[in-house]
Design a protein around this motif. Structure first.
Motif, mmCIF file in Angstrom:
data_model
loop_
_atom_site.group_PDB
_atom_site.id
_atom_site.type_symbol
_atom_site.label_atom_id
_atom_site.label_comp_id
_atom_site.label_asym_id
_atom_site.label_seq_id
_atom_site.Cartn_x
_atom_site.Cartn_y
_atom_site.Cartn_z
ATOM 1 N N GLN A 122 0.628 -1.141 -0.198
ATOM 2 C CA GLN A 122 -0.238 0.308 0.137
ATOM 3 C C GLN A 122 0.506 1.583 -0.425
ATOM 4 N N GLU A 123 1.788 1.409 1.024
ATOM 5 C CA GLU A 123 3.060 2.363 0.726
ATOM 6 C C GLU A 123 3.933 2.412 -0.524
ATOM 7 N N GLY A 138 2.322 1.526 -3.167
ATOM 8 C CA GLY A 138 1.157 2.877 -4.808
ATOM 9 C C GLY A 138 0.049 2.341 -4.256
ATOM 10 N N GLY A 139 -0.047 2.643 -3.244
ATOM 11 C CA GLY A 139 -2.226 2.879 -2.480
ATOM 12 C C GLY A 139 -1.786 4.197 -2.476
ATOM 13 N N SER A 140 -3.151 4.675 -2.062
ATOM 14 C CA SER A 140 -4.105 5.682 -1.848
ATOM 15 C C SER A 140 -4.233 5.473 -0.414
ATOM 16 N N ALA A 141 -4.152 7.126 0.113
ATOM 17 C CA ALA A 141 -4.208 7.498 1.857
ATOM 18 C C ALA A 141 -4.713 6.699 2.507
ATOM 19 N N ARG A 142 -6.118 6.402 1.837
ATOM 20 C CA ARG A 142 -7.133 5.416 2.811
ATOM 21 C C ARG A 142 -6.509 4.068 2.632
ATOM 22 N N GLY A 143 -5.611 3.129 1.871
ATOM 23 C CA GLY A 143 -5.459 1.968 1.689
ATOM 24 C C GLY A 143 -4.527 2.247 2.676
#
Length: 95
Positions: free
Chosen positions: A63-64, A66-71
């Motif tokens: 998640q860190e 390529g994810g979103s802030a929510r992810g």
């Protein structure tokens, strides 16, 4: 996904746990020692804990990258929840 330092360290710990389980089970079989068998089972519990924590680390690292802030926030919560689960499991073993 490029492996970061946390995941490499966790994988090294898992490799150590697997090695210990194998050596202790082998020695317990050869010597017919109940104490070595119990220690091997304890090492299996360490292996399970390491695998659970690796799941949290991999999820957070993914998640860190390529994810979103929510992810990322959900991954942090998952990792914290897994750490709490491990603590509860460790406290329940003596019972």
């Amino acid at each position: 996904m490029r492996l970061d330092r946390r995941i490499k360290t966790s994988l090294l710990a898992i490799l150590g746990d697997v090695t210990l389980v194998g050596v202790k089970l082998g020695a317990a079989t050869v010597t017919n020692s109940a104490a070595l068998l119990a220690d091997a089972l304890h090492s299996v519990s360490d292996l399970i804990v390491s695998l659970i924590l690796l799941i949290g680390l991999v999820t957070r690292a993914h998640q860190e990258q390529g994810g979103s802030a929510r992810g990322v926030a959900l991954a942090y919560r998952l990792e914290a929840g897994l750490a709490i689960l491990v603590a509860v499991i460790i406290l329940l073993f003596p019972i």
